[in-house]
Design an enzyme around this catalytic site. Structure first.
Site, mmCIF file in Angstrom:
data_model
loop_
_atom_site.group_PDB
_atom_site.id
_atom_site.type_symbol
_atom_site.label_atom_id
_atom_site.label_comp_id
_atom_site.label_asym_id
_atom_site.label_seq_id
_atom_site.Cartn_x
_atom_site.Cartn_y
_atom_site.Cartn_z
ATOM 1 N N ARG A 83 0.847 -1.191 0.000
ATOM 2 C CA ARG A 83 0.000 0.000 0.000
ATOM 3 C C ARG A 83 0.882 1.240 0.000
ATOM 4 N NH1 ARG A 83 -2.583 3.136 4.853
ATOM 5 N NH2 ARG A 83 -3.778 4.624 3.647
ATOM 6 N N HIS A 131 -2.983 10.929 0.816
ATOM 7 C CA HIS A 131 -2.410 10.743 2.146
ATOM 8 C C HIS A 131 -1.786 12.078 2.571
ATOM 9 C CE1 HIS A 131 -0.921 7.423 5.044
ATOM 10 N NE2 HIS A 131 -0.600 8.579 5.603
ATOM 11 N N GLU A 177 -7.392 8.584 6.540
ATOM 12 C CA GLU A 177 -7.628 9.258 7.825
ATOM 13 C C GLU A 177 -8.079 10.706 7.683
ATOM 14 O OE1 GLU A 177 -4.126 8.846 10.210
ATOM 15 O OE2 GLU A 177 -4.234 6.669 10.258
ATOM 16 N N ASN A 308 -7.241 1.904 9.896
ATOM 17 C CA ASN A 308 -5.940 2.082 10.536
ATOM 18 C C ASN A 308 -6.165 2.071 12.036
ATOM 19 O OD1 ASN A 308 -5.005 2.506 7.961
ATOM 20 N ND2 ASN A 308 -4.470 4.669 8.267
ATOM 21 N N TYR A 310 -4.060 1.891 15.975
ATOM 22 C CA TYR A 310 -2.805 1.869 16.730
ATOM 23 C C TYR A 310 -2.977 1.630 18.221
ATOM 24 C CZ TYR A 310 -0.339 3.425 12.553
ATOM 25 O OH TYR A 310 0.204 3.490 11.292
ATOM 26 N N GLU A 374 -3.347 -0.098 8.181
ATOM 27 C CA GLU A 374 -2.184 0.299 8.977
ATOM 28 C C GLU A 374 -2.312 -0.236 10.392
ATOM 29 O OE1 GLU A 374 -1.132 4.467 9.292
ATOM 30 O OE2 GLU A 374 -1.533 4.785 7.162
#
Ligand code: GBH
Length: 485
Positions: A83, A131, A177, A308, A310, A374
Site C-alpha cells: 500500500r 495521504h 484518515e 488504521n 494503533y 495500517e
C-alpha cells in the site's frame, strides 16, 4: 490485561493478505523534481517551528530515486501486497487535473514505472489517492478542504488516476484518515495546513465525506465495468473503552467513537448520514447537513472497510473538570500499558480485538470486508543516528500481540478481516515528529545521502509470517494458547 491479551497461535485463512504501507510525502523526497507542484506539507515543514528539529520531507527516504531498492526489499521479504500513496501535486502541480494542460507527464510516468516494477515482482498494489499532501494551490485559492470546490477537484484527480493506472491497479483507497486531516490540520493546527478553527475543521470533515463519495461514484459509473477493481476509504480510530462499568462512561466512549469513526463510517457503511450523537451535539452552523440526494449517494459508497488502528483509550463522561456530561468526554491510559516511541501510542492488543468485533457488528463485515490498512509501533531516535538499530524484539512482541488479537476476532467473533498491513515498510518522515520516531521494519540511514536500508529483526519476523501464513507465540511455540509478552 495479560489474560485478555492471550491468543491461540496458528494459521490464518487461506488468501489472507499481508501488506506493508507507506505514504508519498513520508518516503519520496524529490519535493520539487520533475515539475512537481508544492503541497501543503512542503509549505508546512519548510516553515520553521512546525516540525521537530525543523525536519522536512524534502529528501525523506529518497524513494522517488530508489524504486528498485524498495521493491527488491519487499521481494526479498516475500511481500505480495504493498500500500502506497500518489502525490497529487506530482500528477497535477496546481491540483487541477481536469484538462491535459494541468497534468505533468513526468509525474504520471513515474508511477507507471513504479507500478511496472511492482507487477514484475508479483506485488499487488493498494493505492491511496490522498495521504495528506494537498496541492498548495488549492489551499491558497480556496482554503483547501474548507472549500466546496475541493470535492470537484478531487473528483477530477481521481478520474485521471483511474484512467491512467486502472489497468494496473485493482485496489483503491480514496482518503487516508480524513479525521486526522481535518482535526489536526484545520481544527488544532499541529499538522498542515496549520489552522485552528472549529468551523474550518467541520467544513473539512464534511467535504472529505463528499469527496470520497464523489470518487467512488466516478469509479463505479465510469471504470468498474472495464477495470473490475474495488474502492474504499481508510479511517483511523483508537478503541474507546468505558473507564469502568458505568453506563455514562460507556455512552461517552460511544460518542467518541461516533466522532472519530462514525462520522465517515455511518454515512458510507450504515445510514448515509452522520451518527445521531454527532447530529445532536453539533448545531448546523458548525455541521453542514447532507441533502437527501447526498445521503443516498453516501450510503453503500465503498467495497471494503479500510481501517488504521494503533492504540486504545479509557473514557470518562464529561470534560477533565467533570463538566458537560452527556456531551464531552475525557481520555485516560493505564500505567501498565507499554508506551512506544510516540507519546500517544500505547500497546494494547485487546483493544484491537474489541474494535474489530465492533466494526464487524456495526458495519457488517460480511458485506464490507475489513482491510486493515495500517497498524504498527515506533521507537524514538533523532534521525541523525547512523548506527542501525536492528534488534527490535519489543516490536515483534507488539505485532505478535496485535495480530494474535486480530486472529481471535476472526476465529471467535467471525470478523471478516481479509487484509493486514504493517506500518511501515521503512522508517520515514513522521509528520510533525520529523525523523524522531521510527515506525519501519526496515531501518533507514538518514545521514547517508545514498539512504542505505537494513532489515530489522521485525522484518524477518513479518517475512516468516507472510510466507507461512501462520502466527507463532513470542516464545516460538505454536501449540496452544500464547501468553501475552
Ligand atoms: C497514521 O496515523 C498515519 O496514516 C501515518 O501516515 C503515520 O505515519 C502513522 O499513523 C504513524 O503515526 O501529534 O500528539 O497530536 C495514525 C493516527 C493521528 C496518530 C495523529 C498520531 C498525532 C498525535 N495518528 N496523532 S499528536
Amino acid at each position: 490485561d495479560a489474560e485478555r491479551d492471550s491468543f491461540t497461535a496458528g494459521k490464518f485463512p487461506d488468501n489472507f493478505k499481508w501488506s506493508f504501507a507507506t505514504a508519498a510525502y513520508q518516503i519520496e523526497g524529490a519535493w520539487d523534481a520533475d515539475g512537481k507542484g508544492k503541497n501543503i506539507w512542503d509549505t508546512f515543514s519548510q516553515t520553521d517551528g512546525n516540525v521537530q528539529n525543523n525536519d522536512t520531507g524534502n529528501d525523506a527516504c529518497k524513494s522517488y530515486y530508489n524504486m528498485v531498492r524498495d521493491v527488491s526489499n519487499m521481494k526479498s521479504l516475500g511481500v505480495k501486497d504493498y500500500r502506497f500513496s500518489l502525490s497529487w501535486a506530482r500528477l497535477c502541480p496546481t491540483g487541477k487535473c481536469k484538462d491535459a494542460s494541468g497534468q505533468e507527464k513526468r509525474g504520471i510516468d513515474h508511477y507507471h514505472k513504479f507500478l511496472d516494477l511492482l507487477i514484475e515482482a508479483d506485488i499487488e498494489p493498494f493505492v491511496t489517492l490522498y495521504h495528506w499532501d494537498l496541492p498548495q494551490n488549492l489551499e491558497t485559492t480556496y482554503k483547501g478542504w474548507e472549500g466546496a470546490q475541493v470535492v470537484e477537484d478531487f473528483g477530477d484527480y481521481a478520474r485521471l488516476v483511474f484512467s491512467e493506472y486502472g489497468h494496473k491497479v485493482k485496489n483503491w483507497i480514496t482518503l487516508n484518515e480524513a479525521e486526522v486531516v481535518c482535526d489536526l490540520g484545520y481544527g488544532i493546527g499541529v499538522f498542515a495546513p496549520g489552522k485552528a478553527n472549529l468551523k474550518s475543521q467541520f467544513d473539512c470533515r464534511h467535504h472529505t465525506v463528499l469527496a470520497h463519495t464523489k470518487a467512488y461514484h466516478i469509479y463505479n459509473d465510469e471504470f468498474r465495468a472495464t477495470q473490475k477493481g474495488q474502492i474504499g476509504i481508510t479511517m483511523n480510530t483508537d478503541w474507546y473503552e468505558g473507564f469502568n462499568e458505568s453506563k455514562d462512561n460507556y455512552d461517552a466512549a460511544q460518542r467518541w467513537m461516533d466522532l472519530q469513526l462514525g462520522f465517515w463510517a455511518d454515512p458510507i457503511y450504515l445510514t448515509g448520514d452522520y451518527p445521531e450523537s454527532v447530529l445532536k451535539n453539533n448545531n448546523d452552523t458548525i455541521l453542514q447537513r447532507f441533502t437527501a440526494e447526498q445521503i443516498s449517494q453516501n450510503k453503500g459508497a465503498a467495497d471494503f472497510f479500510g481501517l488504521n488502528h494503533y492504540t486504545t483509550r479509557l473514557v470518562t463522561d464529561g470534560n477533565a473538570a467533570g463538566e458537560n456530561k452527556g456531551v464531552d468526554y475525557t481520555q485516560h491510559t493505564c500505567p501498565q500499558w507499554p508506551q512506544a516511541g510516540s507519546e500517544w501510542l500505547y500497546s494494547v492488543p485487546w483493544g484491537y480485538k474489541k474494535l474489530l468485533t465492533y466494526i464487524h457488528n456495526r458495519y457488517d463485515s460480511e458485506q464490507y470486508p475489513i482491510y486493515v490498512t495500517e497498524n504498527g509501533v515506533s521507537s524514538r531516535g533523532n534521525g541523525t543516528d547512523f548506527e542501525p538499530e536492528l534488534d527490535d524484539q519489543w516490536r515483534i512482541d507488539h505485532y505478535t500481540g496485535y495480530i494474535g488479537q486480530m486472529k481471535r476476532a476472526i476465529d471467535e467473533d467471525k470478523a471478516n478481516v481479509q487484509v493486514y498491513t504493517a506500518w511501515s515498510l521503512m522508517d520515514n518522515f513522521e509528520w510533525a515528529s520529523g525523523y524522531t520516531e521510527r515506525f519501519g521494519m526496515v531501518w533507514v540511514n538518514f545521514t547517508d545521502p545514498a539512504r542505505p536500508t537494513y532489515f530489522k529483526d521485525s522484518a524477518l519476523f513479518y517475512s516468516d509470517l507472510i510466507t507461512t501464513n501462520e502466527l507463532q507465540c513470542s516464545d516460538g511455540t505454536n501449540d496452544g494458547t500464547c501468553k501475552a509478552a
